[in-house]
Design an enzyme around this catalytic site. Structure first.
Site, short mmCIF file in Angstrom:
data_model
loop_
_atom_site.label_atom_id
_atom_site.label_comp_id
_atom_site.label_asym_id
_atom_site.label_seq_id
_atom_site.Cartn_x
_atom_site.Cartn_y
_atom_site.Cartn_z
N VAL A 84 1.04 -1.40 0.06
CA VAL A 84 -0.04 0.07 0.08
C VAL A 84 1.43 1.41 -0.16
CG1 VAL A 84 -2.00 -0.77 1.24
CG2 VAL A 84 -0.04 0.35 2.09
N GLU A 124 0.42 -6.33 8.51
CA GLU A 124 2.13 -5.58 7.75
C GLU A 124 1.36 -4.32 7.21
OE1 GLU A 124 4.99 -4.54 7.34
OE2 GLU A 124 5.41 -6.65 8.54
N HIS A 126 3.85 -2.89 5.31
CA HIS A 126 4.49 -2.59 3.87
C HIS A 126 3.44 -3.17 2.68
CE1 HIS A 126 7.92 -1.42 6.62
NE2 HIS A 126 8.26 -0.47 5.13
N GLU A 127 2.62 -4.24 3.09
CA GLU A 127 2.25 -4.75 2.28
C GLU A 127 0.19 -3.96 2.13
OE1 GLU A 127 2.37 -9.39 3.59
OE2 GLU A 127 4.39 -8.62 3.84
N MET A 128 -0.83 -5.02 2.89
CA MET A 128 -1.60 -4.33 2.53
C MET A 128 -1.93 -3.33 3.89
SD MET A 128 -4.53 -7.72 2.63
CE MET A 128 -4.17 -9.04 0.25
#
Length: 322
Positions: A84, A124, A126-128
């Protein structure tokens, strides 16, 4: 179970062997993938919809499939995935294909099951970059999805447990079948080339199969990256992600230890390793030989081994109609 085979002057006649024994004799440490059920089922079909839905991310920009595309080898082709807001992750996304065959999930094995794994990317940053509260509210606001949950999970509806259950059912269907090598193990002599057969022989002779074996051709054990050489000192720039299992257990003996990846469909999943540092299959074979086996493998050997690895590419079932 007793297998009967006919002795001839040339030895055992493969045509008379029971298929299971024949596969064992040809594959040795590598076993063919059993065929999964032909239908995904309602839970898996719902999980497929969730896996491809951007509702699970904070800004609605990515889905699980953004970093783990079943149509593209189960990964995203990047050294490090983008989450994201354009955030770059710290590790190479492992392939979702054959994840169900592994002893645990993530490179460091911090999730014991596929169900447990689902929460990790959702939370996370750095992810969702989302939360269960946010995800459940968005799913509940989608009438068709809410109706599917109510029908499939009538006593629970939409919850962290049912979301994880549906997605994990779908992920268990992502075990590609009918790889050329599997057809060879089952008796089709023409399924793979002489080059691939020789590559498999060298794969075993060099010792690659000591870590990459079984149905998944890996994925069933942990190993240190750099058994026969200090990979990280040579590469430089050590990060937290390079610590591997150490971040889970805190034990010094787990420093730089990772889950051995499955080599099934590996020809589709470049770049390679947890750090995405090997751009090609040839480079990955060379690095593995040097740091895991302590030897330099020549170009011809690498070409032959790559031909064997390419024969491990299986077929993923087409997406369900949603």
């Amino acid at each position: 179970m007793v297998f009967a085979a006919r002795d001839t002057q040339a030895g055992i006649d493969d045509r008379d062997l029971h298929p299971m024994l024949q596969a064992w004799q040809r594959g040795g440490p590598v076993s063919p993938v059993p065929h999964p059920p032909p239908s995904l089922g309602e839970k898996a079909a719902l999980g497929e919809a969730l896996f491809h839905s951007r509702l699970l991310s904070h800004d609605g920009s990515i889905a699980c499939a953004s970093c783990h595309s079943p149509e593209a080898g189960g990964g995203d082709g990047r050294p490090h995935s983008v989450g994201v807001g354009g955030a770059v992750g710290e590790i190479n996304a492992p392939s979702v294909l054959n994840a169900a065959l592994g002893l645990a999930q993530f490179w460091d094995g911090r999730a014991a099951t596929l169900e447990e794994q689902v929460a990790g990317p959702i939370h996370e940053p750095h992810e969702m970059g989302s939360s269960w509260e946010e995800v459940l509210a968005r799913l509940a606001a989608d009438p068709p999805l809410r109706a599917r949950f109510d029908r499939i999970y009538p006593h629970e509806g939409i919850s962290p447990a049912t979301v994880a259950d549906a997605i994990s059912h779908y992920e268990r269907s992502l075990v590609p079948v009918d790889a050329d090598f599997d057809r060879y193990l089952r008796g089709d002599e023409r399924a793979i080339s002489a080059t691939a057969r020789e590559g498999f022989a060298r794969f075993k002779a060099f010792g690659c199969a000591s870590c990459h074996q079984g149905v998944g051709v890996g994925g069933n054990m942990y190993q240190r990256f750099g058994v026969m050489g200090d990979y990280f000192a040579d590469r430089g720039g050590v990060t937290e992600a390079d610590l591997g299992r150490y971040r889970v257990t805190g034990r010094d003996e787990d420093r730089h230890v990772f889950k051995v990846p499955s080599l099934r469909n590996v020809a589709l999943t470049a770049p390679y390793f947890h750090d995405g540092s090997a751009a090609t299959l040839d480079e990955a074979i060379r690095v593995m030989a040097r740091y895991q086996l302590g030897r330099e493998i020549g170009e011809d050997d690498r070409r032959l081994i790559a031909a064997f690895l390419e024969s491990l590419t299986g077929r993923v079932a087409p997406r369900a109609t949603r």
